[in-house]
Design a protein around this motif. Structure first.
Motif, PDB file in Angstrom:
ATOM      1  N   GLY A 142      28.671 -37.291  -3.258  1.00 37.85           N
ATOM      2  CA  GLY A 142      27.637 -38.199  -2.792  1.00 37.85           C
ATOM      3  C   GLY A 142      28.197 -39.256  -1.858  1.00 37.85           C
ATOM      4  N   TYR A 143      27.440 -40.315  -1.673  1.00 35.47           N
ATOM      5  CA  TYR A 143      27.870 -41.387  -0.777  1.00 35.47           C
ATOM      6  C   TYR A 143      29.254 -41.909  -1.159  1.00 35.47           C
ATOM      7  N   ASP A 144      29.957 -42.414  -0.166  1.00 34.50           N
ATOM      8  CA  ASP A 144      31.282 -42.999  -0.374  1.00 34.50           C
ATOM      9  C   ASP A 144      31.148 -44.216  -1.279  1.00 34.50           C
ATOM     10  N   ARG A 145      31.675 -44.106  -2.497  1.00 34.33           N
ATOM     11  CA  ARG A 145      31.495 -45.160  -3.493  1.00 34.33           C
ATOM     12  C   ARG A 145      32.139 -46.475  -3.052  1.00 34.33           C
ATOM     13  N   LYS A 146      33.253 -46.416  -2.330  1.00 34.03           N
ATOM     14  CA  LYS A 146      33.910 -47.640  -1.885  1.00 34.03           C
ATOM     15  C   LYS A 146      33.009 -48.434  -0.947  1.00 34.03           C
ATOM     16  N   LEU A 147      32.282 -47.736  -0.087  1.00 34.37           N
ATOM     17  CA  LEU A 147      31.369 -48.417   0.824  1.00 34.37           C
ATOM     18  C   LEU A 147      30.178 -48.992   0.077  1.00 34.37           C
ATOM     19  N   ILE A 148      29.696 -48.259  -0.930  1.00 35.48           N
ATOM     20  CA  ILE A 148      28.584 -48.762  -1.738  1.00 35.48           C
ATOM     21  C   ILE A 148      28.996 -50.049  -2.442  1.00 35.48           C
ATOM     22  N   ASP A 149      30.181 -50.053  -3.033  1.00 34.94           N
ATOM     23  CA  ASP A 149      30.647 -51.227  -3.768  1.00 34.94           C
ATOM     24  C   ASP A 149      30.868 -52.417  -2.845  1.00 34.94           C
ATOM     25  N   ALA A 165      23.127 -45.135 -13.432  1.00 36.95           N
ATOM     26  CA  ALA A 165      24.351 -45.218 -14.233  1.00 36.95           C
ATOM     27  C   ALA A 165      25.432 -46.051 -13.561  1.00 36.95           C
ATOM     28  N   ILE A 166      25.417 -46.134 -12.233  1.00 40.21           N
ATOM     29  CA  ILE A 166      26.432 -46.919 -11.531  1.00 40.21           C
ATOM     30  C   ILE A 166      25.870 -48.254 -11.048  1.00 40.21           C
ATOM     31  N   GLY A 167      24.718 -48.648 -11.594  1.00 41.79           N
ATOM     32  CA  GLY A 167      24.179 -49.973 -11.321  1.00 41.79           C
ATOM     33  C   GLY A 167      23.318 -50.092 -10.088  1.00 41.79           C
ATOM     34  N   ARG A 210      14.542 -38.057 -17.219  1.00 41.87           N
ATOM     35  CA  ARG A 210      15.926 -37.736 -17.551  1.00 41.87           C
ATOM     36  C   ARG A 210      16.802 -37.729 -16.300  1.00 41.87           C
ATOM     37  N   CYS A 211      16.256 -37.251 -15.181  1.00 39.08           N
ATOM     38  CA  CYS A 211      17.057 -37.158 -13.960  1.00 39.08           C
ATOM     39  C   CYS A 211      17.156 -38.490 -13.226  1.00 39.08           C
ATOM     40  N   VAL A 212      16.021 -39.163 -13.040  1.00 38.43           N
ATOM     41  CA  VAL A 212      15.975 -40.342 -12.178  1.00 38.43           C
ATOM     42  C   VAL A 212      16.254 -41.628 -12.946  1.00 38.43           C
ATOM     43  N   LEU A 213      15.574 -41.814 -14.069  1.00 43.17           N
ATOM     44  CA  LEU A 213      15.681 -43.059 -14.816  1.00 43.17           C
ATOM     45  C   LEU A 213      16.909 -43.093 -15.720  1.00 43.17           C
ATOM     46  N   GLN A 214      17.169 -41.983 -16.405  1.00 41.76           N
ATOM     47  CA  GLN A 214      18.250 -41.947 -17.379  1.00 41.76           C
ATOM     48  C   GLN A 214      19.575 -41.460 -16.807  1.00 41.76           C
ATOM     49  N   ALA A 215      19.559 -41.028 -15.544  1.00 38.55           N
ATOM     50  CA  ALA A 215      20.788 -40.607 -14.856  1.00 38.55           C
ATOM     51  C   ALA A 215      21.558 -39.560 -15.646  1.00 38.55           C
ATOM     52  N   GLU A 216      20.836 -38.628 -16.261  1.00 36.66           N
ATOM     53  CA  GLU A 216      21.497 -37.609 -17.076  1.00 36.66           C
ATOM     54  C   GLU A 216      22.406 -36.736 -16.216  1.00 36.66           C
TER      55      GLU A 216
END
Length: 222
Positions: A60-67, A131-133, A155-161
């Motif tokens: 997925g998206y580059d987590r470092k850029l997201i943070d 799940a990652i805020g 389960r997919c969108v809200l609970q980030a299963e």
């Protein structure tokens, strides 16, 4: 900087292989090269197969850029929105073979393909934003509502299963699973089969099917 993807075109079928040697993070650079390759395939009206390297489709998206946030993150997200439209607007059959993990934006890519194949095994597939805020973006919720069965949305969108391949198949991210060593052969056969359908009818029907989601997504872009 070496290219994070490979492009090939043969016999009316284009292939894009994502391989940055790591997790195929959808950085702005990866996204811009992916968009250019998709446009090149579209120009030839080729059926298109997108895959990743063994064990990973994309994290997925580059987590470092997201943070970090800021302009670089905004540019990456803008490129991601253009990718959504490029996949919705593709004029020919579009197949994705997830060769391993597919997280967040990569899982949304699966939802935009005409046919989705996954590798059997303990590979993670998840819309993990919560799940990652991260609050799930409006455009992402639109895609999930349009492409996942209602009973799976929470389960997919809200609970980030996080699903292994078999669970991802049941949830609707995949149309079929294959052993890893057979995945690309089967995906290529499926792409060729779809390429054999009447192209005008396919293109026009694909546009009709995608029109409600495209219009809603475009409206969010202002």
């Amino acid at each position: 900087m070496s290219a994070p993807l490979q492009f090939s075109l043969q016999g009316g079928v284009a292939e894009i292989l994502l391989d940055d040697g790591k997790v195929n993070a959808l950085s702005e650079n990866m996204l811009e090269q992916l968009l250019a390759a998709i446009a090149k395939a579209a120009e030839t009206d080729a059926a298109l197969l997108i895959s990743g390297r063994p064990g990973i489709f994309s994290g997925g998206y580059d987590r470092k850029l997201i943070d970090a946030g800021g302009p670089a993150c905004d540019a990456m997200r803008a490129a991601g929105d253009r990718l959504t439209l490029a996949l919705l607007d593709y004029p020919a059959p579009l197949v994705i073979a997830a060769t391993g993990h597919a997280m967040a934006k990569a899982a949304f890519m699966l939802l935009l393909a005409d046919y989705r194949l996954g590798a059997e095994g303990d590979y993670r597939v998840s819309l993990n934003e919560v799940a990652i805020g991260m609050t799930m973006p409006d455009g992402a919720v639109l895609q999930a509502r349009a492409r996942l069965s209602p009973q799976w949305l929470n389960r997919c969108v809200l609970q980030a299963e996080v699903f292994a391949s078999a669970g991802a198949l049941e949830a609707g991210f995949f149309d079929e699973l294959q052993p890893a060593e057979q995945l690309l052969e089967r995906a290529r056969a499926k792409t060729r089969q779809l390429a054999g359908l009447d192209r005008r009818a396919y293109r026009e029907t694909r546009a009709l099917l995608n029109a409600p989601l495209r219009e809603a997504f475009t409206a969010l872009q202002g």
